[in-house]
Scaffold this active site. Structure first.
Site, mmCIF file in Angstrom:
data_model
loop_
_atom_site.group_PDB
_atom_site.id
_atom_site.type_symbol
_atom_site.label_atom_id
_atom_site.label_comp_id
_atom_site.label_asym_id
_atom_site.label_seq_id
_atom_site.Cartn_x
_atom_site.Cartn_y
_atom_site.Cartn_z
ATOM 1 N N HIS A 28 43.932 -12.113 12.525
ATOM 2 C CA HIS A 28 44.825 -13.146 11.984
ATOM 3 C C HIS A 28 46.205 -13.040 12.622
ATOM 4 C CE1 HIS A 28 46.455 -15.748 8.679
ATOM 5 N NE2 HIS A 28 47.557 -15.066 8.965
ATOM 6 N N GLU A 29 46.790 -11.849 12.557
ATOM 7 C CA GLU A 29 48.147 -11.684 13.094
ATOM 8 C C GLU A 29 48.183 -11.843 14.607
ATOM 9 O OE1 GLU A 29 50.494 -11.864 11.101
ATOM 10 O OE2 GLU A 29 49.394 -11.447 9.254
ATOM 11 N N HIS A 56 48.915 -15.438 15.504
ATOM 12 C CA HIS A 56 50.352 -15.738 15.499
ATOM 13 C C HIS A 56 50.996 -15.243 16.794
ATOM 14 C CE1 HIS A 56 50.750 -17.249 11.438
ATOM 15 N NE2 HIS A 56 50.229 -16.163 10.902
ATOM 16 N N GLU A 74 50.135 -21.177 11.359
ATOM 17 C CA GLU A 74 48.965 -20.701 10.632
ATOM 18 C C GLU A 74 47.672 -21.241 11.233
ATOM 19 O OE1 GLU A 74 48.619 -18.369 8.408
ATOM 20 O OE2 GLU A 74 50.776 -18.010 8.402
#
Length: 506
Positions: free
Chosen positions: A267-268, A271, A297
């Site tokens: 997820h990170e 970003h 996101e």
């Protein structure tokens, strides 16, 4: 023309100073969340407040406003996608907002947030809501005061939402959420009506170091550049950028469950891939970062869900994971593991929720913060309201506040209002962008089976990442997909995937 070029260079110099101050503040924030000893909290709050005050004073200086006013006609003479034209327009938009907020107020909010965050890191493990209650009440007061610097709103949350998702308001978010919820609830009910997938293979003992090494290997394959980034441990995972050449991520490892740390990492990394992909020519300007919370996101959810929870992804990586954890996964079939990482089940923790129920977590938070901002919900009553909302929406309620209203860092390290809507907007946009990418590169999933992500990463970099915030989110969405925000691709993705997993196409 020479005079305009000189003014533009002066504006860039002034904005670069503001950027440097904000980046220094980000370093202090990262340090507090990773390595700073608890005893440094009070001084850290003061240090961050000082930087926030100076940055605000420099950005809102009358000279900056004058330069922007002088340069706006010049911006209009440049091509619509010109770096300089986009920078001038973005500076004008941000300056008009910034001059409404006193520097002393921002400094006070920054100092309060640092203290509140540190207190939360200690109070949440102790399930001590009373300790954070007065701080949360102050956060609510400061959030309302911040919104009131922008009179004329339809809803008090509108200015706070606009900070992170430009062009969106509480009413428009509610409309999108309502339409999505109407379609999601039947999907969730269909998925949870049968026997849940066996996820016991994800539980047991997964040593931290091996989890971290595997996660780093995977995101390195995605394209995350460790020469321009690093990964560290923290209480609540996040990504932060200090420059295009220094984009860092954090994660949280649970040795008793492989899924938590791995999907936090992917997820990170989404970003971070966005921030590392910004055109270096934009470095040091207002444009050298993602354009909105929702678009940001969309990238974290793309790499976490559309990629890392897909069957083609695990067809490549699962044999490698089995070699890392042979005692836990060596005899577990791929199909069992794939169903486990896509298990649908009502749960308490947003960051660990499955794709189908995740948005319900976001909607609960969004409605609760609107009620707090409106004054119809007092902070002291938040735990009870939280538990009731979970019982109504997911059929379960937390046994404590640690896994209830204290689980997310957002209200304890920032404003109440303006953050949570981005997660669901991101989910919607992830599928909308991905569907467009598949039109150009139909073999993306075939590439995944080979461990090749260059096609997807390259498309995202070309169409989204390199632009930074040159375009507003609505402009970028239209530019990339040819239409505005659309829940259709997201629903098609969910129905196809979970229809196959749970034996129903409805």
């Amino acid at each position: 023309m020479a005079a305009m070029e000189k003014k533009l260079e002066e504006l860039k110099t002034r904005l670069r100073e503001v950027n440097d101050l904000n980046s220094a503040g980000a370093v202090l924030n990262w340090d507090q969340a990773t390595y700073m000893p608890p005893g440094g909290a009070e001084a850290r709050g003061r240090q961050m407040a000082t930087l926030a005050r100076i940055a605000q004073e420099k950005f809102t200086a009358p000279k900056v406003g004058g330069l922007i006013d002088d340069l706006l006609p010049f911006a209009g003479s440049l091509p619509p996608d010109s770096d300089d034209g986009c920078l001038i327009r973005a500076a004008d938009r941000e300056y008009r907002k910034a001059v409404r907020v006193p520097a002393d107020f921002l400094a006070a909010f920054s100092e309060h947030s640092a203290v509140s965050y540190q207190t939360w890191t200690e109070a949440r493990p102790a399930d001590d809501f009373r300790r954070v209650l007065p701080l949360l009440e102050k956060t609510l007061d400061l959030s309302r005061r911040l919104a009131d610097f922008f009179p004329g709103y339809e809803h008090i949350a509108d200015p706070l939402i606009d900070f992170s998702d430009y062009g969106m308001k509480a009413g428009s978010v509610r409309k999108v959420f309502g339409e999505l919820r109407e379609q999601l609830v039947p999907l969730v009910r269909a998925a949870v009506s049968g026997e849940p997938a066996d996820d016991s293979c994800l539980k047991g003992h997964f040593p931290k170091d091996r989890q971290l090494d595997f996660g780093k290997m995977v995101i390195g394959t995605f394209g995350y550049n460790f020469d321009r980034g690093r990964q560290d441990l923290t209480h609540h995972p996040f990504e932060t950028r200090f420059s295009v050449g220094d984009v860092r991520i954090t994660t949280r490892i649970d040795e008793g469950n492989f899924a938590y740390g791995f999907f936090s990492t992917t997820h990170e990394s989404g970003h971070a891939l966005y921030e590392q992909g910004v055109d270096p020519a934009l470095e040091g300007t207002l444009l050298a970062e993602g354009t909105s919370s929702g678009v940001h996101e969309s990238q974290s959810r793309t790499w976490e869900n559309l990629v890392s929870r897909s069957l083609p992804f695990w067809e490549h990586f699962y044999p490698k994971l089995q070699k890392v954890f042979p005692d836990r996964l060596g005899t577990v079939p791929l199909e069992t593991f794939y169903r486990a990482v896509n298990r649908v089940e009502p749960s308490l923790i947003r960051t660990e929720a499955d794709e189908l129920t995740y948005n319900l977590h976001v909607m609960i938070r969004f409605e609760l913060e609107l009620k707090m901002l409106e004054g119809s919900l007092e902070v002291k009553d938040l735990p009870e309201a939280w538990n009731a909302a979970y019982l109504e929406n997911l059929g379960i309620a937390p046994e404590d506040n640690a896994d209830g209203c204290m689980q997310d860092v957002h209200w304890f390290g920032g404003t109440i209002g303006g953050a949570f809507q981005g997660y669901t907007l991101g989910n919607i946009l992830s599928a909308q962008f991905f569907e467009k990418a598949l039109e150009t590169h139909s073999g993306i999933y075939d590439d995944m089976r080979l461990g090749n992500f260059a096609g997807l990463h390259g498309w995202l970099k070309e169409n989204i990442y390199r632009h930074g915030s040159k375009f507003t989110a609505p402009e970028l969405i239209e530019r990339v997909t040819g239409r505005g925000l659309d829940i259709g691709p997201y629903l098609r993705y969910l129905r196809e995937k979970y229809g196959k997993l749970y034996g129903s196409e409805k």
